[in-house]
Design a protein around this motif. Structure first.
Motif, PDB file in Angstrom:
ATOM      1  N   VAL A  52      -1.478  -7.866   3.253  1.00 37.57           N
ATOM      2  CA  VAL A  52      -0.195  -7.180   3.454  1.00 37.57           C
ATOM      3  C   VAL A  52       0.384  -6.682   2.124  1.00 37.57           C
ATOM      4  O   VAL A  52       1.067  -5.658   2.088  1.00 37.57           O
ATOM      5  CB  VAL A  52       0.843  -8.033   4.248  1.00 37.57           C
ATOM      6  CG1 VAL A  52       0.383  -8.289   5.662  1.00 37.57           C
ATOM      7  CG2 VAL A  52       1.196  -9.320   3.552  1.00 37.57           C
ATOM      8  N   TYR A  63       4.883   6.563  -0.076  1.00 39.44           N
ATOM      9  CA  TYR A  63       6.308   6.858   0.085  1.00 39.44           C
ATOM     10  C   TYR A  63       6.759   7.979  -0.862  1.00 39.44           C
ATOM     11  O   TYR A  63       7.617   8.765  -0.530  1.00 39.44           O
ATOM     12  CB  TYR A  63       7.121   5.582  -0.182  1.00 39.44           C
ATOM     13  CG  TYR A  63       8.520   5.645   0.375  1.00 39.44           C
ATOM     14  CD1 TYR A  63       8.755   5.523   1.742  1.00 39.44           C
ATOM     15  CD2 TYR A  63       9.617   5.861  -0.461  1.00 39.44           C
ATOM     16  CE1 TYR A  63      10.036   5.597   2.262  1.00 39.44           C
ATOM     17  CE2 TYR A  63      10.905   5.936   0.048  1.00 39.44           C
ATOM     18  CZ  TYR A  63      11.100   5.796   1.409  1.00 39.44           C
ATOM     19  OH  TYR A  63      12.373   5.885   1.932  1.00 39.44           O
ATOM     20  N   SER A  66       4.272  11.382   0.456  1.00 35.78           N
ATOM     21  CA  SER A  66       4.123  11.817   1.847  1.00 35.78           C
ATOM     22  C   SER A  66       5.150  12.890   2.245  1.00 35.78           C
ATOM     23  O   SER A  66       6.346  12.750   1.964  1.00 35.78           O
ATOM     24  CB  SER A  66       4.288  10.609   2.767  1.00 35.78           C
ATOM     25  OG  SER A  66       4.338  11.046   4.106  1.00 35.78           O
ATOM     26  N   VAL A  69       8.216  11.713   4.375  1.00 40.95           N
ATOM     27  CA  VAL A  69       9.367  11.012   3.809  1.00 40.95           C
ATOM     28  C   VAL A  69      10.302  12.075   3.241  1.00 40.95           C
ATOM     29  O   VAL A  69       9.963  12.767   2.280  1.00 40.95           O
ATOM     30  CB  VAL A  69       8.926  10.024   2.700  1.00 40.95           C
ATOM     31  CG1 VAL A  69      10.135   9.406   2.004  1.00 40.95           C
ATOM     32  CG2 VAL A  69       8.036   8.936   3.284  1.00 40.95           C
ATOM     33  N   ILE A  94       6.866  -8.340   5.069  1.00 39.17           N
ATOM     34  CA  ILE A  94       6.061  -8.793   3.928  1.00 39.17           C
ATOM     35  C   ILE A  94       6.805  -9.889   3.150  1.00 39.17           C
ATOM     36  O   ILE A  94       6.198 -10.856   2.694  1.00 39.17           O
ATOM     37  CB  ILE A  94       5.672  -7.588   3.029  1.00 39.17           C
ATOM     38  CG1 ILE A  94       4.745  -6.648   3.822  1.00 39.17           C
ATOM     39  CG2 ILE A  94       4.989  -8.044   1.747  1.00 39.17           C
ATOM     40  CD1 ILE A  94       4.496  -5.297   3.187  1.00 39.17           C
TER      41      ILE A  94
HETATM   42  C1  HEM Z   1       1.671  -4.552   6.802  1.00 37.71           C
HETATM   43  C2  HEM Z   1       2.382  -3.498   6.438  1.00 37.71           C
HETATM   44  C3  HEM Z   1       2.122  -2.089   6.882  1.00 37.71           C
HETATM   45  C4  HEM Z   1       1.341  -1.591   7.900  1.00 37.71           C
HETATM   46  C5  HEM Z   1       0.477  -2.378   8.882  1.00 37.71           C
HETATM   47  C6  HEM Z   1       1.487  -0.149   7.879  1.00 37.71           C
HETATM   48  C7  HEM Z   1       0.869   0.710   8.761  1.00 37.71           C
HETATM   49  C8  HEM Z   1       0.989   2.084   8.749  1.00 37.71           C
HETATM   50  C9  HEM Z   1       0.304   2.991   9.634  1.00 37.71           C
HETATM   51  C10 HEM Z   1      -0.651   2.560  10.732  1.00 37.71           C
HETATM   52  C11 HEM Z   1       0.658   4.258   9.293  1.00 37.71           C
HETATM   53  C12 HEM Z   1       0.185   5.567   9.957  1.00 37.71           C
HETATM   54  C13 HEM Z   1      -0.968   6.152   9.178  1.00 37.71           C
HETATM   55  C14 HEM Z   1      -1.536   7.368   9.886  1.00 37.71           C
HETATM   56  O1  HEM Z   1      -0.917   8.433   9.827  1.00 37.71           O
HETATM   57  O2  HEM Z   1      -2.599   7.222  10.522  1.00 37.71           O
HETATM   58  C15 HEM Z   1       1.594   4.164   8.205  1.00 37.71           C
HETATM   59  C16 HEM Z   1       2.167   5.241   7.567  1.00 37.71           C
HETATM   60  C17 HEM Z   1       2.984   5.161   6.472  1.00 37.71           C
HETATM   61  N1  HEM Z   1       3.381   4.000   5.827  1.00 37.71           N
HETATM   62 FE1  HEM Z   1       2.881   2.106   6.353  1.00 37.71          FE
HETATM   63  N2  HEM Z   1       2.352   0.202   6.868  1.00 37.71           N
HETATM   64  C18 HEM Z   1       2.763  -0.949   6.239  1.00 37.71           C
HETATM   65  C19 HEM Z   1       3.628  -1.043   5.183  1.00 37.71           C
HETATM   66  C20 HEM Z   1       4.219   0.028   4.555  1.00 37.71           C
HETATM   67  C21 HEM Z   1       5.155  -0.074   3.457  1.00 37.71           C
HETATM   68  C22 HEM Z   1       5.682  -1.394   2.868  1.00 37.71           C
HETATM   69  C23 HEM Z   1       5.476   1.209   3.103  1.00 37.71           C
HETATM   70  C24 HEM Z   1       6.393   1.720   2.029  1.00 37.71           C
HETATM   71  C25 HEM Z   1       6.690   1.053   0.956  1.00 37.71           C
HETATM   72  C26 HEM Z   1       4.753   2.119   3.961  1.00 37.71           C
HETATM   73  C27 HEM Z   1       4.808   3.489   3.905  1.00 37.71           C
HETATM   74  C28 HEM Z   1       4.196   4.355   4.775  1.00 37.71           C
HETATM   75  C29 HEM Z   1       4.333   5.794   4.739  1.00 37.71           C
HETATM   76  C30 HEM Z   1       5.152   6.594   3.735  1.00 37.71           C
HETATM   77  C31 HEM Z   1       3.562   6.303   5.798  1.00 37.71           C
HETATM   78  C32 HEM Z   1       3.386   7.797   6.185  1.00 37.71           C
HETATM   79  C33 HEM Z   1       2.088   8.324   5.590  1.00 37.71           C
HETATM   80  C34 HEM Z   1       1.814   9.752   6.032  1.00 37.71           C
HETATM   81  O3  HEM Z   1       1.195   9.949   7.090  1.00 37.71           O
HETATM   82  O4  HEM Z   1       2.222  10.679   5.315  1.00 37.71           O
HETATM   83  N3  HEM Z   1       3.999   1.357   4.836  1.00 37.71           N
HETATM   84  N4  HEM Z   1       1.767   2.846   7.867  1.00 37.71           N
END
Ligand code: HEM
Length: 144
Positions: A52, A63, A66, A69, A94
């Protein structure tokens, strides 16, 4: 680089979820049973924590780069999700998992060690499941 990070972040979700489920099940069973705490348990809980934290690092990079955002698009459900909801929910999850790991490590009693993992990792797992942009939520993300 952006596409690579999205794929890594998306795929790593499955590893993190698998480890979280295995850790919670193990901790609940050991807590309810004899509560013995072995090196194997500790490694499972540690690898779960690392997975994680890795998501946190990749997520933070995403972040900043992308296109999903954007603070000026708050009225749109998709932008609001990635800009505010996903990051805050995942950060809380987390933090819970991290607190659970360190409190469990410091606990003196074997059963207490398992109970702390079961509760903190369990809550973290529920939050992670709730904050994943599953395809049925219409947030523009896939399964991998
Ligand atoms: C265990 C923790 C997390 C899991 C399981 C997770 C899971 C995911 C998943 C499945 C996606 C979609 C990806 C896709 O388009 O196929 C995603 C997108 C995203 N996540 Fe997370 N995430 C986690 C933590 C975080 C954290 C802590 C942040 C920011 C600090 C974050 C920022 C983002 C952003 C900005 C996207 C959009 C990406 C894009 O498609 O442009 N995530 N996340």
């Amino acid at each position: 680089m952006y596409t690579g990070l999205v794929h890594a972040h998306s795929g790593l979700r499955w590893i993190a979820l698998l480890l979280l489920v295995a850790a919670v099940l193990t901790a609940v069973m050991k807590w309810q049973g004899q509560g013995n705490y072995t090196d194997g348990n500790r490694k499972l809980y540690l690898f779960t924590l690392i997975s994680v934290h890795l998501q946190l690092v990749i997520g933070l990079l995403l972040y900043f780069i992308s296109p999903k955002v954007d603070f000026s698009m708050m009225s749109d459900k998709l932008y609001r999700f990635y800009t505010v909801e996903h990051i805050s929910g995942m950060l809380v999850a987390i933090v819970l998992i991290t607190i659970g790991y360190s409190r469990s490590k410091r606990a003196l009693n074997a059963s207490t060690k398992q109970r702390l993992i079961a509760i903190f990792y369990g809550l973290g797992l529920l939050l992670v499941l709730a904050m994943i942009p599953w395809p049925f939520r219409g947030l523009g993300a896939g399964l991998f």
